[in-house]
Design an enzyme around this catalytic site. Structure first.
Site, short mmCIF file in Angstrom:
data_model
loop_
_atom_site.label_atom_id
_atom_site.label_comp_id
_atom_site.label_asym_id
_atom_site.label_seq_id
_atom_site.Cartn_x
_atom_site.Cartn_y
_atom_site.Cartn_z
N CYS A 1 6.48 -8.08 16.31
CA CYS A 1 6.81 -6.83 16.65
C CYS A 1 6.00 -5.84 15.81
CB CYS A 1 8.34 -6.54 17.18
SG CYS A 1 9.06 -7.65 18.13
N TYR B 1 9.59 -9.97 22.60
CA TYR B 1 8.99 -9.34 23.50
C TYR B 1 7.93 -10.29 24.47
CZ TYR B 1 9.64 -4.61 21.49
OH TYR B 1 9.88 -3.60 21.21
N ASP C 1 7.89 -3.75 13.75
CA ASP C 1 8.87 -3.63 12.65
C ASP C 1 9.45 -4.99 12.34
OD1 ASP C 1 8.45 -0.74 13.07
OD2 ASP C 1 9.46 -1.15 14.94
N ARG D 1 -26.91 -5.39 6.21
CA ARG D 1 -25.67 -4.48 6.13
C ARG D 1 -26.26 -3.42 5.37
NH1 ARG D 1 -20.08 -6.36 4.32
NH2 ARG D 1 -20.90 -5.51 2.19
N ARG E 1 -19.60 -9.41 -9.83
CA ARG E 1 -18.86 -8.47 -9.09
C ARG E 1 -17.80 -9.34 -8.16
NH1 ARG E 1 -23.84 -6.79 -6.53
NH2 ARG E 1 -22.87 -7.52 -4.45
N LYS F 1 -11.80 -2.25 -4.39
CA LYS F 1 -11.91 -1.44 -3.02
C LYS F 1 -10.58 -1.77 -2.26
CE LYS F 1 -14.81 -5.05 -1.23
NZ LYS F 1 -16.10 -5.40 -0.75
N HIS G 1 -26.20 -8.12 -2.04
CA HIS G 1 -25.06 -8.74 -1.62
C HIS G 1 -25.19 -9.97 -0.77
CE1 HIS G 1 -20.63 -8.91 -1.36
NE2 HIS G 1 -20.56 -8.56 -0.12
C1 LIG Z 1 -16.29 -6.41 -1.61
C2 LIG Z 1 -17.49 -6.58 -2.39
C3 LIG Z 1 -17.55 -7.54 -3.43
C4 LIG Z 1 -16.48 -8.51 -3.79
O1 LIG Z 1 -16.72 -9.65 -2.70
P1 LIG Z 1 -15.59 -10.72 -3.14
O2 LIG Z 1 -16.24 -11.62 -1.96
O3 LIG Z 1 -14.17 -10.25 -2.92
O4 LIG Z 1 -15.79 -11.10 -4.43
C5 LIG Z 1 -18.62 -7.48 -4.22
N1 LIG Z 1 -19.79 -6.76 -3.82
C6 LIG Z 1 -19.72 -5.99 -2.74
C7 LIG Z 1 -20.94 -5.01 -2.26
C8 LIG Z 1 -18.62 -5.88 -2.05
O5 LIG Z 1 -18.90 -4.96 -0.92
#
Ligand SMILES: *Cc1c(COP(=O)(O)O)cnc(C)c1O
Length: 372
Positions: A308, A261, A310, A131, A219, A33, A163
């Site tokens: 800045c 700046y 750029d 979440r 994951r 992602k 998660h």
């Molecule tokens: C982003 C994400 C992961 C991976 O998490 P990491 O900490 O980068 O390994 C796994 N599962 C879900 C649902 C996520 O959103």
């Protein structure tokens, strides 16, 4: 000739995945992602698959469809789905969908009907993050509805998942509680008559340190890019991203010169200033003003004054830095250059954000290793 670039070492991603995959009996979903955490989603996906990833994980339906259009045929899970999306396109493309509510389940049943085949679902339980996912009290109702939809041939429940709260402190007691809650959720899955092939829970941190949370599928995201979720621990990982730029201009200024700046930096002595053509439009956090570390001329320096949009400036003192010299913001750290971890610490964020910021900007991304 390049003026700024993000280099991605695909061999590093491949090797990180291969190492993670060999550390578990579970299958591995490489999470790509967020434009592959800034590394480029499709090239990162190919490198992860070369390293032995079995699945790919993304958030949006668009990300999943982009992977399919790139010719990738392995299982893909997409889990961030607002109402009203053309989910049937995902079903037709063989994209698995994460479902956390009856409303989502209903949309997926309808998507399967439009597609003419059952939607493949992964039911998500909220084990404490508050979440995504159905709450523990909503869980039985979601399971019953999903079991009924599966019995009707409208969906296929392929997975059950959750998660973690802690990506950075895998020993935290909350992690143990979440694993226990997940087990309870799984026993309800059985009671509802569902037998999903995949139970999955582990992010990078848990993949690396909690084999009791591996279940059927892990994951990892961050770790496949060679970064560690746990402060002070590198594990066996190799960072894949390097961000660097060539000095655009140098100039001699006297002591007491205000720089950039707002003049938040003033030279203490006559100095050689180097102007670097990278700014917050390119991913350099503005919070790196007067704190971001950069290696230039073999020396680690700190950004002088404000970042800045750029560009930013480095005070190089008496050093004979010249236009065209290469300034490295971060890399694997093997040649003394700062790492994404150093940047995260300097800026007060996490390494995830540092690399992800450098995705999809005007800075060209170049690839080393196989499959450019
Ligand atoms: C982003 C994400 C992961 C991976 O998490 P990491 O900490 O980068 O390994 C796994 N599962 C879900 C649902 C996520 O959103």
């Amino acid at each position: 000739m390049w003026q700024a670039e993000v280099r991605v070492d695909l061999d590093a991603i491949r090797e990180n995945v291969s190492w993670l995959r060999s550390g578990s009996a579970a299958e591995l979903m490489a999470v790509v992602k967020g434009d592959g955490y800034g590394h480029g989603m499709v090239p990162a996906a190919h490198a992860a698959l070369d390293g032995g990833a079995d699945w790919l994980g993304v958030c949006t339906l668009d990300e999943a469809l982009t992977l399919r259009r790139a010719g990738i045929s392995v299982p893909i899970l997409a889990w961030l789905l607002a109402p009203g999306l053309p989910l049937h396109e995902g079903v037709l493309a063989g994209v698995d969908l994460g479902a956390a509510s009856i409303a989502q389940l209903d949309e997926m049943v309808e998507a399967g009907r439009v597609a003419g085949r059952p939607a493949r679902l992964h039911l998500k339980i909220d084990t404490g993050l508050s979440r995504g996912g159905a709450t523990v009290s909503q869980w039985p109702e979601l399971l019953d509805a999903a079991a009924k939809a599966q019995a009707d041939g409208a969906v296929e429940v392929v997975g059950v998942w959750s998660h973690f709260v802690y990506a950075d402190a895998p020993g935290h007691p909350t992690t143990d509680r979440q694993i226990a809650t997940f087990h309870e959720g799984l026993s309800m899955v059985e009671k509802a008559g569902l037998r999903p092939r995949y139970r999955h829970l582990a992010n990078s941190a848990a993949t690396l340190t909690r084999p009791d949370a591996h279940f059927d599928l892990v994951r990892p995201g961050l770790a496949i890019y060679g970064l560690s979720p746990v402060a002070g621990e590198r594990f066996g990982l190799r960072p894949a991203m390097t961000a660097r730029a060539r000095v655009m201009l140098t100039k001699q200024v006297p002591a007491g010169a205000g720089v950039s700046y707002g003049h938040t930096y003033t030279t203490e002595r006559a100095s050689n200033l180097a102007v670097i053509p990278l700014g917050y439009a390119d991913g350099v956090p503005r919070d790196a003003s007067n704190s971001g570390p950069v290696q230039l001329g073999g020396v680690r320096r700190t950004i002088s004054g404000r970042v800045c949009m750029d560009q930013f400036v480095l005070d190089c003192g008496d050093d004979p830095v010249a236009p065209g010299d290469v300034a490295t913001l971060f890399g694997a750290g093997r040649n003394g250059e700062p790492t994404a971890d150093d940047w995260a610490e300097a800026v007060g964020t996490i390494n995830y954000e540092i690399v992800t910021r450098f995705g999809s900007t005007r800075v060209p991304r170049c690839y080393d290793g196989e499959r450019p």
